[in-house]
Structure formats: C-alpha cells, structure tokens
Motif scaffolding. Structure first.
Motif, PDB file in Angstrom:
ATOM      1  N   UNK A 105       0.823  -1.223   0.000  1.00 14.48           N
ATOM      2  CA  UNK A 105       0.000   0.000   0.000  1.00 14.48           C
ATOM      3  C   UNK A 105       0.849   1.263   0.000  1.00 14.48           C
ATOM      4  N   UNK A 106       2.000   1.208   0.693  1.00 18.22           N
ATOM      5  CA  UNK A 106       2.880   2.376   0.684  1.00 18.22           C
ATOM      6  C   UNK A 106       3.287   2.695  -0.751  1.00 18.22           C
ATOM      7  N   UNK A 107       3.523   1.639  -1.541  1.00 22.73           N
ATOM      8  CA  UNK A 107       3.904   1.852  -2.938  1.00 22.73           C
ATOM      9  C   UNK A 107       2.716   2.329  -3.767  1.00 22.73           C
ATOM     10  N   UNK A 108       1.510   1.872  -3.414  1.00 19.72           N
ATOM     11  CA  UNK A 108       0.301   2.345  -4.110  1.00 19.72           C
ATOM     12  C   UNK A 108       0.193   3.856  -3.954  1.00 19.72           C
ATOM     13  N   UNK A 109       0.354   4.294  -2.705  1.00 15.35           N
ATOM     14  CA  UNK A 109       0.227   5.723  -2.411  1.00 15.35           C
ATOM     15  C   UNK A 109       1.260   6.526  -3.186  1.00 15.35           C
TER      16      UNK A 109
END
Ligand SMILES: Nc1ncnc2c1ncn2[C@@H]1O[C@H](COP(=O)(O)OP(=O)(O)OP(=O)(O)O)[C@@H](O)[C@H]1O
Ligand SMILES: [Mg+2]
Lengths: 363, 602
Positions: B499-503
């Motif tokens: 999710x950190x990479x999604x953001x």
C-alpha cells in the motif's frame, strides 16, 4: 479552504459498521486528529481517505475534487489523490536501502537521477538521517525507521499527509521528541495532516482540531480546548480525562442541584429536567478543610504522587472520584474533607442520552 | 439511464484492480485445466471409442452413447480380471505402502526431533534423499539384488554371491511393490511429521507432567492430538501418490501378471480401450475423493492444534544414553541402504556387459559410451552418444525448467490473489481448485489430458504429442505445491508494504517487480525447485502422453525396461538421477533455499 471533506461515509464488514455515516471537513493547513478507543474505525476512516478502502456509502472530496462517490460510482486511485500516508508499522521495504526507500516515489514520477539525488539528500537532512542513506531498515532504530517513513512520504511533497499512530511503537521519551519534530515539520511545510491516535494527550498537544470517534460514529469535532473543556458527551469527557473524569448524578429541585441530600449550586435555563449528570475534571475541585454551602463532603481513601501534583482518591457518598491537589498536600486515609467545585469547569449531561445539556451552572 | 452509468462505473472500478482480473483469469484457466478434463473423462466412458469398432455383436457407432463399457467393467469374468482383481491389489499395495510410510516417517521424525540422537543433521539430510530419486530406482535395484533363475531372469547380486535363490514372491508381486514404494515415499511423511513434532512446545507436556500425568497419558492426550493432522495428511498423500504410481507396479508387478489399477489403466489405454480404462481412473479418483473428505473432516476440527507453539518453542530431548551410538549407526545404515546402495547397484549393473555376471572381466563401459554393436541391445549406442537418449534428456531438463518456472510464477501470483483477498469467494475458490490436482492420481491426470487435448476443441488446438502438452500437464499437476508456498510467502508480506507503494504511485507491475517479487523470492525458488525435481523424475504423469516426438528420459527409460534392456535402462536411470541431483544442488547453492520449506509448506 477545505482540504478533505467527508460526506456521510460508511463502511462495514459482514453487516457490522466500522464507520457509520461520518461527515467531517478538514481545512487547509490543519492538523486534525482522529481520536477514539481501539476498534472505533479510525484506521478505516484514514484508509478510506487514502483510497485504500472503498466506502460503502458517502462522498469524499480532496482539494475540492470529488475523489469518491458511492452514488456516482466515482473512485479515484490513491496515487492520484495527492496525499502521503505513514503507516503504523512504518511499512519500510526491507530489501531496499534508506535511500531507495525514500527515492521510490520520485522514481515513480520518472525524475532524473540528479534531481532524485538532490531531493532525497535534502529530505534525509531534514529528518536528520544524513549518514544512514545506505543502511537497510533492519539496521535502524525504531525512531530512525519512523523518520525514514516520514521522509519517504514528504519527499514527494504531498499537500495532505495521513498518519496512522506513527508514534505508538516508540518508547515514551522518543515519542515526546518525535511529537515535537512532527509538529515542527507540519508548521514548516504547511501540509494538512490527518493523524490517528488513541492517546488523548497526543491529540490534545498536537492538533488544531480533534475528531473524537466512538463505534464508528463522530462524537465531537472541535478544537482541543473545546474538546477538553466542553466535551460534547459523557463518552468524550471520559475518553479525554486524565487520569479520569468524575461524574456525579444530581437531582434538579427548583433551579437548585441536589446531590445526595445536600443542596449545592444553581442551574439556570428553561424546561429544566428532573435529573442531570455533572462532570468535573480532577482539577475542577479544590479541597477545603471545613464545610461551606458550596462544598460536598468526601472521605479520602488513597493518595498518589504524580510528578507535579498529588492525586487524591475520595468517596463522595458512594461515588469514587479523583481530585488533583497541590504537591506537598498531605492526607490520611479516611480523612473527612470538603470539595468545592469550580463551576466554570463543570459540564452538565443528560443521564439518559449522555449528550451535553446547554444549562449554565453556578455557585 | 443514470443508474446504469453508475453501475457501469462501479463495475469498471472493481475490474481496475489487478487482483480481480487475475483471480478471474486464473479461475477460468484452472477450471479448464482441472474441472473440464473430469467431465471429458466421464464422457469418454459413456460413448463408443475408435478402438471399439472391432467389437462384435454390438452396434458400434464411434462417438454415440453406450453403457457397454460400464456393463463390461462392472460384472462378468472380464470385470473380475480387469477391474475387481486390480482394485483389490491396489488396495492391498496402497495399505502396505502407507503403513510403511507412516512407520518409517514417524520413527525417523521422532528420533531426529525428540531425542538427542547423534549425527542428527546427517540423518535429517539422508532422510530426504529418496524424495529426489526417480520412484523406480528402488524397484530396479530390488530386481538387481533379488532376481534369479527361478523367475527366468539373469542372476542378481544375492544369487551371484551367495547362491541363494529368492522365491518368486520376494522378487515380484505385492510384497516388493509395497516395500519399494513405502521406502520411496516415506520422506514426505518424515517432513510432515517432524514439522508437527517441532511445533509442540514441550512446556505443554511438562506442565501435564507436573500435574501428575503419566507418560502414556501425555502421549495419548497431548502429543498425539497435536501430530494427528500431520499423520492424516501423510496417509492421504500416501494413498493418492501410491495409487497413482505407475513405474514400480509395472516393473515389479507386470512380469508376474500382477496388475494394479494404474498398470491396468495403462494397458487398456495403450490398446485403445479408453472407455474402459477411464472407468478405472474414475474409481481411483473416487477413492482419493473419499480420502480428501475424511482428511478434511479430521483436520478442520483439529486445525487449531497445528499452530500451537510457533514462537520460542522449547523442546526437551529424550536421552538415548548408551543406546545412542548403536541406534544412530543402525539408522544411518538403513538410510544408506534406501538412498545410496540402490544407486550403487544400478551403476554396477550398468557396467556389466552380460547381465548376471559380476566378475571383473565382464565390466565394460559399453552401455555408457560404446559404439553401436548389433550384439547388444539391438545395436543401440551407449547412452552418452545415443541421439534418442540425449534428446530425451534435453527434453527432460527443458520441461523441468520451463514447467518449474511457469508453475512457480503462477503459484506466486495465485498466492498473491489469495493473500490479498482472503475472504473473497473467488480467492477461496481459487485456492480450493488449485489443490485438486494434488489428489488426482498421476496416471489419471495423464489420462485426463489425453482426452482433453487429443483433438482440437474450439480455440485450443490438439496438443497430443507436443512439448507444450507436457508443460501444461506438469504445471497443472504441480500447481498445488507452488500455490502453497506462494500463499504462505505472500501472507508473510504485510499488505502495508504494498500500500505504501500504491500511495507513491507505483503501478501494479512496478509493485510486483520492485516489492512483492523481491520479498517472496525464497518461496518462489523453493516452489520451483520442488516442481523441477518432481517433474524430472515423473513417469506416471507422462506415460500416456508421450510420443516419439516429445518423450522424456523417464518414459524412454521405461520403454527400454519393457523390452528388457536391463543394463542400458539402469545406465539411463543413473544418468537421470545425476541430472536431478546436480540441478537441485546447483539451484540450492545459487539461491540458498530449503527444499523442505517448499515441501512441508512451512
Ligand atoms: N479488513 C477488515 N475486515 C473485517 N473487519 C475489519 C477490517 N478492517 C477493520 N475491521 C473492523 O472494523 C472495525 C474498525 O477497525 P479500525 O481498524 O478502523 O479500528 P481502529 O480505530 O483503527 O482501532 P485501533 O486503535 O485498534 O487501530 C473493527 O471492529 C475491525 O475489526
Ligand atoms: Mg488502527
């Protein structure tokens, strides 16, 4: 200017609502804290703002743009919402160095190598991690990891930063330091911050606005002062109390308050109810050695020294209460004392609904 | 109108998520590769086949409905000989095999995990070796040891050196089949049971002891319930594997006309009687299905035991005292006898020019590097200069690598989909369906693919005789292993890491490439290596599918065994074993993974 606007958002899993019809406006440059007990839906709310979770209902605007609408079927992906998020676990990528972790967002934006180098170096300096660029996350202390997580998100200069209990894994001393540095970062960069915590002290000291949540519902949304001094409900009063908030039930007889069989103080207003609950914080009562018309009798059963003051645990009738006294005060067990309320700090609640009632009380 | 637009947008939003697309895609593929073949198998048993035209007294119209096959297979003399007898044989052999797997597996696991036995590391390493050997190595070397003139064969080592002629029941038939299969399959029992034993916190047992429980009571009420799921899984896997195994019963059964279901299926299909052969395949499948059902009932009720302990497990070891060294030496000798001596026998045999003569003067490298000589094996050149053998060897390596990589990758992706949406119906379905092939006996699986890809169906071309078909059947059959390691390694990666990479704006492919794959590399390699080993030494799965155009080492070896080229086929078996070992250790050295991790699922 409103940065985040939530309109009636709800989210549930298998019939149980984690967030229930929540509406909230967060202004530009604000530092708003979502505060509430475990499981009340704080993380879920934050993740819905980020776009990591889709609400079942409601609308979300960010920077004035509609990014989610259940009724219109709109759902803008997280990356296009212009925000950054710091996770409770930090979520640093263990197989990348500090530098690569921080550079990740810039690489996605396809910046040139020089630009990436320059910006990463500057941000690492800002969070005081200059020398550690080539370490791996596992080789860092908890506080350093936390700062990498911050650096990774602020390097892409988001105008909105979401943080989910970013300090909960740190020890007390480090937590204090990081609070100060997060606050400084907020002021310097003028980003809007939505901050999740269940620590009321953290919320009160850091925020410009606090949204207190309970079981997925918004209980109160106001400034820290207002939340502390005028809690909108018994739940808020209780949750923001330190060490606790005292509640005493009183009868209302001809505009007077009757506690036990003793009349004390006045209550003003139209259509007075028959009974109310009064709240007062530990510092809202002073201890007197003798009875006056404006005092309640109480018996001491324990005292506790906490740094700058003494907490005196008393029985008022059959109710337990805590009073904050000056340091150096001495009491014996079972000692009879009298308590004088500071009426400006007393709030009135409905014993049935728990909501605050707008009646004035005085001595 | 507006409502339609909203609904369309919502649908589009859902389908924008890669995991949704992937889940649907995999589900379609798996249904085609696993479920459709089952239907086509049933269908084949209910229509006239091309091989049936010779049948007299029936109105045979190829492709038309008939109950002839079922009638013939269920009653009468033919059914007695071709169905009931082999079924009984299969049940006997399977029961014996599973008993040996459980006994040897749990005894070894107990010694290694719960006692202070010496050289435990060496024992542990040796105990897993039979798993990487082709399943019929033991049966060939069994013959090499025991065969003799009473069964009209050249002398084996025993007879040559001692003059003792082993009786026929020791050379061919159920006894040697059970023993050699049991000794080949015990390693997975060992791995499962030792995993379960390791997970027992001996504090559990100690607290019972402090409370005054007797040793046998503790064994019965605490230790047994905890390892019960592992015992059941071992038994179930043992049943599925040994029932579907072709090589061993073929080598040790057919010469004595001792048929099991798997060899009977083979002979029916080879003689163009699919309609009848597939009825036997359905019977095998039904037995596995019952096993699965029982296993589910037993394990799901007990599942909570499986995770007991986990962290900080302290295991108190039983002291063997003065018996320690003797037991350790015996164990090691036994393991050498099972894992190393067979290879020595086979190598030795491959070096004898005339079978049955083990004197120095008869030693020769003819079957390895000799030029074509019409006096031996109909003029086949030595295997290392034999084009057919080398072609098959190359096919084997290619198949293992391609199949392993595709399977490992698919397992990882399915693991990703399943881990991302644990509760979603599609994920659960996906996980369930991908496990089915584990329970389908190999020979049946081969039969399924034979019917499915024999002819062109819609957009899917006829693949019979192609390399692609072997890859497909390998991937589908071995998927359970890589899905298992894929799910567990994906579950270990916290969702927030992605999710950190999604953001930060990483696309799905970027996330996969830069975050998810690097973090799950170990699981991927472990899964791939398992598939690699398994498919290199797999015979039963391919035996029905190969043609001269796409044969692999195992099937070619079996052909030479069939025609009695003993030394030649032994040389090929040794070659295959060397290939497996070298490839496995090369990958292990390169990637530093634990094969056991992929096998045991932990
Ligand atoms: N993916 C999920 N599936 C099912 N239920 C969920 C899921 N995520 C959250 N919940 C439920 O929703 C409720 C709110 O969860 P949430 O994580 O938002 O709480 P929280 O306020 O952040 O609590 P904490 O302070 O413990 O982090 C909880 O009851 C939780 O069990
Ligand atoms: Mg939370």
């Amino acid at each position: 200017m409103v940065t985040v606007r939530l309109v009636g958002i709800s989210k549930g899993w298998s019939g149980v609502k984690a967030v229930d019809n929540l509406s909230l406006d967060i202004g530009k440059g604000d530092f708003v804290t979502l505060l509430g007990p475990s499981g009340c839906g704080k993380t879920t709310t934050l993740r819905m703002i980020a776009g990591l979770e889709d609400p079942d209902d409601g609308e979300i605007y960010i920077h004035g743009k509609l990014v989610f609408s259940a009724s219109k079927g709109i759902n803008v992906p997280p990356a296009q919402r212009g925000l950054g998020m710091i996770f409770q676990s930090y979520a640093l990528w263990p197989h990348m160095t500090v530098f690569d972790n921080v550079a990740f967002g810039l690489v996605q934006q396809k910046l040139s190598k020089d630009q990436i180098n320059q910006r990463v170096t500057r941000v690492l300096a800002d969070v005081e991690l200059e020398g550690l660029a080539h370490r791996y996350p596992s080789e860092l202390s908890g506080g350093q990891q936390q700062r990498v997580a911050v650096a990774r998100m602020i390097v892409v200069s988001p105008e909105l930063l979401l943080m989910d209990e970013p300090l909960s894994n740190l020890d007390t001393r480090l937590r204090m330091q990081m609070r100060a540095s997060l606050k400084r970062m907020h002021q310097e960069t003028n980003t809007t911050v939505v901050y999740v915590t269940h620590d009321q002290e953290e919320a009160l000291t850091m925020s410009t606005g606090i949204a207190v949540m309970n079981k997925g519902k918004l209980e109160q949304y106001a400034s820290p002062e207002e939340v502390y001094e005028r809690p909108a409900s018994k739940f808020v009063a209780e949750f923001t109390g330190n060490p606790q908030t005292n509640f005493i039930d009183a009868e209302v007889v001809d505009g007077r308050l009757k506690i036990g069989d003793r009349f004390i103080g006045h209550i003003d207003g139209d259509a007075l109810p028959n009974a109310v609950t009064l709240s007062f914080r530990p510092e809202a009562m002073s201890i007197r050695q003798e009875s006056t018309p404006n005092t309640l009798p109480a018996t001491v059963y324990a005292t506790l020294l906490v740094g700058a003051s003494v907490l005196v645990y008393v029985h008022i009738g059959n109710i337990e209460a805590v009073i904050r006294a000056e340091r150096g005060s001495k009491f014996r067990g079972n000692q009879e004392i009298w308590l004088e309320p500071d009426w400006t700090q007393v709030n009135v609640y409905s014993p049935t609904t728990g909501r605050r009632l707008d009646y004035a009380v005085r001595g | 109108m507006n409502g339609l637009k909203v609904r369309f947008r919502k649908l589009a939003n859902r389908w924008r998520k890669p995991e949704t697309i992937l889940a649907a895609l995999f589900l379609v593929i798996l249904v085609y590769l696993v479920v459709v073949p089952l239907f086509s198998l049933v269908q084949t048993t209910l229509v006239w086949g091309t091989g049936d035209t010779r049948i007299r007294g029936e109105n045979v119209v190829v492709g038309k409905f008939t109950t002839y096959h079922w009638r013939r297979m269920l009653s009468g003399d033919f059914a007695e000989a071709v169905f009931y007898k082999p079924l009984l044989n299969t049940l006997i052999v399977t029961a014996g095999t599973v008993a040996i797997v459980l006994a040897v597996g749990s005894l070894l696991a107990y010694l290694v995990v719960r006692t202070d036995i010496r050289w435990a590391k060496l024992i542990n390493a040796l105990a897993t070796v039979p798993y990487i050997l082709p399943s019929w190595v033991l049966s060939l070397s069994w013959l090499q040891l025991f065969q003799n003139s009473t069964v009209a064969m050249p002398e084996g080592l025993l007879s040559y050196y001692t003059g003792i002629n082993a009786p026929e029941w020791l050379v061919y038939g159920p006894i040697p089949i059970m023993i050699t299969m049991g000794l080949h399959y015990y390693p997975f029992g060992y791995l499962l049971i030792s995993g379960a034993l390791r997970s027992i916190d001996s504090q559990l047992e100690e607290s019972a002891e402090i409370l005054g429980a007797s040793k046998s009571y503790i064994m019965r009420r605490i230790t047994m319930p905890i390892i019960k799921p592992a015992l059941f899984s071992t038994a179930l896997l043992g049943i599925a594997r040994s029932m579907g195994t072709f090589g061993t019963p073929a080598i040790l059964g057919l010469p004595a006309r001792y048929y099991t279901l798997s060899t009977q299926i083979y002979s029916l299909v080879r003689t163009q009687r699919q309609g009848q052969g597939y009825i036997l395949a359905l019977v095998l499948l039904a037995i596995s299905g019952i096993g699965l059902y029982v296993n589910q009932r037993v394990i799901s009720a007990r599942r909570s035991y499986a995770t007991i302990g986990g962290k900080g497990v302290k295991s108190r070891k039983v002291r063997l005292g003065k018996w320690n060294t003797p037991i350790a030496v015996l164990t090691i000798l036994f393991l050498l006898a099972v894992a190393v001596f067979p290879l020595v026998f086979l190598t030795w045999s491959s070096l004898t020019l005339y079978a049955g003569d083990y004197s120095i003067s008869n030693l020769s490298l003819h079957y390895w590097i000799g030029e074509s000589n019409p006096r031996f094996v109909a003029g086949e050149p030595g295997i290392l200069r034999n084009e057919a053998v080398m072609g098959a060897a190359w096919n084997t390596v290619k198949l293992a690598l391609v199949g392993g990589l595709i399977c490992g990758f698919a397992g990882l992706l399915i693991g990703y989909v399943v881990a991302r949406a644990r509760r979603a119906l599609t994920s659960r379905l996906l996980e369930q369906v991908s496990f089915v092939p584990m329970l389908v006996p190999s020979i049946v699986f081969g039969a399924l693919y034979l019917t499915l890809f024999a002819v062109r169906r819609g957009p899917v071309p006829a693949l019979y005789g192609t390399f692609a078909l072997l890859v497909l059947v390998t991937v589908a059959k071995q998927l359970p292993y890589t899905v298992r390691s894929g799910v567990s390694s994906m579950l270990q990666v916290a969702q927030e890491l992605e999710e950190a990479a999604v953001i930060l704006g990483a696309s799905w492919f970027a996330r996969l490439r830069k975050i998810m794959l690097p973090l799950t590399k170990n699981g991927f390699v472990a899964g791939t290596v398992i598939v690699l080993i398994t498919s290199m030494r797999e015979l039963s799965l391919y035996i029905l599918l190969v043609t001269p155009a796409n044969r692999v080492l195992t099937t070619l070896t079996y052909r030479y065994i069939e025609v009695g080229y003993t030394q030649f086929s032994n040389a090929m078996t040794v070659l295959l074993t060397l290939l497996v070992v070298v490839l496995t250790y090369a990958i292990n050295a390169w990637q530093k993974t634990d094969i056991g991790a992929g096998l045991g699922g932990r």
